[in-house]
Design an enzyme around this catalytic site. Structure first.
Site, PDB file in Angstrom:
ATOM      1  N   ASN A  68      -9.060   3.578  -1.711  1.00 47.70           N
ATOM      2  CA  ASN A  68      -9.562   4.484  -0.681  1.00 47.70           C
ATOM      3  C   ASN A  68      -8.843   5.831  -0.629  1.00 47.70           C
ATOM      4  O   ASN A  68      -9.447   6.853  -0.309  1.00 47.70           O
ATOM      5  CB  ASN A  68      -9.502   3.812   0.689  1.00 47.70           C
ATOM      6  CG  ASN A  68     -10.552   2.725   0.837  1.00 47.70           C
ATOM      7  OD1 ASN A  68     -11.618   2.793   0.240  1.00 47.70           O
ATOM      8  ND2 ASN A  68     -10.248   1.704   1.616  1.00 47.70           N
ATOM      9  N   ASN A 127      -6.959   6.390   4.104  1.00 42.32           N
ATOM     10  CA  ASN A 127      -8.360   6.746   3.888  1.00 42.32           C
ATOM     11  C   ASN A 127      -8.631   8.244   3.999  1.00 42.32           C
ATOM     12  O   ASN A 127      -9.697   8.713   3.618  1.00 42.32           O
ATOM     13  CB  ASN A 127      -9.259   6.013   4.886  1.00 42.32           C
ATOM     14  CG  ASN A 127      -9.252   4.514   4.671  1.00 42.32           C
ATOM     15  OD1 ASN A 127      -8.486   3.998   3.877  1.00 42.32           O
ATOM     16  ND2 ASN A 127     -10.109   3.808   5.385  1.00 42.32           N
ATOM     17  N   ASP A 154      -0.664   2.739  -5.387  1.00 40.39           N
ATOM     18  CA  ASP A 154      -0.538   1.303  -5.613  1.00 40.39           C
ATOM     19  C   ASP A 154      -1.758   0.786  -6.361  1.00 40.39           C
ATOM     20  O   ASP A 154      -2.843   1.368  -6.277  1.00 40.39           O
ATOM     21  CB  ASP A 154      -0.395   0.575  -4.280  1.00 40.39           C
ATOM     22  CG  ASP A 154      -1.585   0.828  -3.357  1.00 40.39           C
ATOM     23  OD1 ASP A 154      -2.352  -0.109  -3.087  1.00 40.39           O
ATOM     24  OD2 ASP A 154      -1.762   1.979  -2.906  1.00 40.39           O
ATOM     25  N   PHE A 197      -3.744   8.622   7.652  1.00 39.90           N
ATOM     26  CA  PHE A 197      -3.735   7.298   7.053  1.00 39.90           C
ATOM     27  C   PHE A 197      -4.374   7.367   5.669  1.00 39.90           C
ATOM     28  O   PHE A 197      -4.979   8.375   5.284  1.00 39.90           O
ATOM     29  CB  PHE A 197      -4.406   6.281   7.984  1.00 39.90           C
ATOM     30  CG  PHE A 197      -3.492   5.880   9.107  1.00 39.90           C
ATOM     31  CD1 PHE A 197      -2.620   4.810   8.959  1.00 39.90           C
ATOM     32  CD2 PHE A 197      -3.456   6.605  10.288  1.00 39.90           C
ATOM     33  CE1 PHE A 197      -1.741   4.457   9.969  1.00 39.90           C
ATOM     34  CE2 PHE A 197      -2.582   6.260  11.307  1.00 39.90           C
ATOM     35  CZ  PHE A 197      -1.721   5.181  11.140  1.00 39.90           C
ATOM     36  N   HIS A 205       0.818  -1.220   0.000  1.00 38.80           N
ATOM     37  CA  HIS A 205       0.000   0.000   0.000  1.00 38.80           C
ATOM     38  C   HIS A 205       0.848   1.264   0.000  1.00 38.80           C
ATOM     39  O   HIS A 205       0.322   2.359  -0.218  1.00 38.80           O
ATOM     40  CB  HIS A 205      -0.912  -0.020   1.229  1.00 38.80           C
ATOM     41  CG  HIS A 205      -2.332   0.372   0.955  1.00 38.80           C
ATOM     42  ND1 HIS A 205      -2.884   0.427  -0.315  1.00 38.80           N
ATOM     43  CD2 HIS A 205      -3.335   0.746   1.804  1.00 38.80           C
ATOM     44  CE1 HIS A 205      -4.151   0.806  -0.229  1.00 38.80           C
ATOM     45  NE2 HIS A 205      -4.448   1.007   1.037  1.00 38.80           N
TER      46      HIS A 205
END
Length: 203
Positions: free
Chosen positions: A127, A81, A106, A79, A34
């Site tokens: 996300n 999201n 990614d 983060f 990620h």
């Protein structure tokens, strides 16, 4: 091949382009699938001769010059999201339209060693991209999708997969892409999107 000629040059003038890498902050997430976007932007910073170590806009950032353009490199410290918070704040501060915001991300639909450059588009279930589109109100930004490989089988937990690390062979393939991240960004910043897509898509 397109090459970067001014790594250290830092002329004055306002930032006119954002280059954003998506990932999760913290040691435990380093080098996970990620975080391929973070890894790409780190490579670009190395080419530019700058360190991404200034905390601003809810991100670690650095200013520098790439192909004569003044850019802000951005690694959101929220983060994944909530990636859009950093992008929205930085774009608003510098009055940069989303068309001049390049995002490295990614992509599990591509194998390591492959990239897909896009002018714009939907979030595709990612996300980080979803939050950027939601908070900026635009999907009109270019992006470089970096292959990190598909789940080993359909029932495998997606969150567990994207937070896993690459095998030695996968990392070698990924490094081949990361080594060209600055070239890709340079072409896109120079308005040579078609060339960037022709050279790198499907590689």
């Amino acid at each position: 091949m397109f090459h970067i000629f001014h790594k250290i040059e830092r002329p004055g003038g306002p930032v006119d382009f954002l280059i954003v890498g998506l990932g999760n902050p913290g040691r435990e997430y380093e080098n996970t699938r990620h975080n391929a976007g973070f890894m790409a932007v780190d490579h670009i910073a190395e080419e530019m001769g700058v360190k991404i170590d200034r905390l601003k806009f809810k991100a670690l950032c650095a200013e520098g010059t790439l192909v004569g353009r003044r850019v802000l490199l951005l690694k959101p410290s929220t983060f994944m999201n909530l990636s859009g918070q950093a992008v929205q704040e930085a774009a608003s501060f510098y009055k940069i339209p989303m068309e001049r915001t390049l995002v490295f991300m990614d992509d599990i639909s591509l194998e390591p060693g492959h990239v897909r450059i896009r002018r714009k588009g939907s979030d595709g279930g990612h996300n980080g991209i979803k939050n950027i589109i939601y908070l900026t109100g635009s999907d009109q930004f270019p992006r470089v999708k970096i292959g990190v490989g598909a789940k080993p089988h359909p029932d495998y937990d997606l969150a567990k997969w994207v937070l896993s690390r690459f095998s030695a062979d996968e990392r070698k393939a990924l490094d081949g892409v990361l080594d060209h991240a600055a070239d890709m960004a340079g072409l896109i910043l120079s308005g040579r999107m078609d060339e960037a897509m022709n050279v790198y898509n499907g590689k």
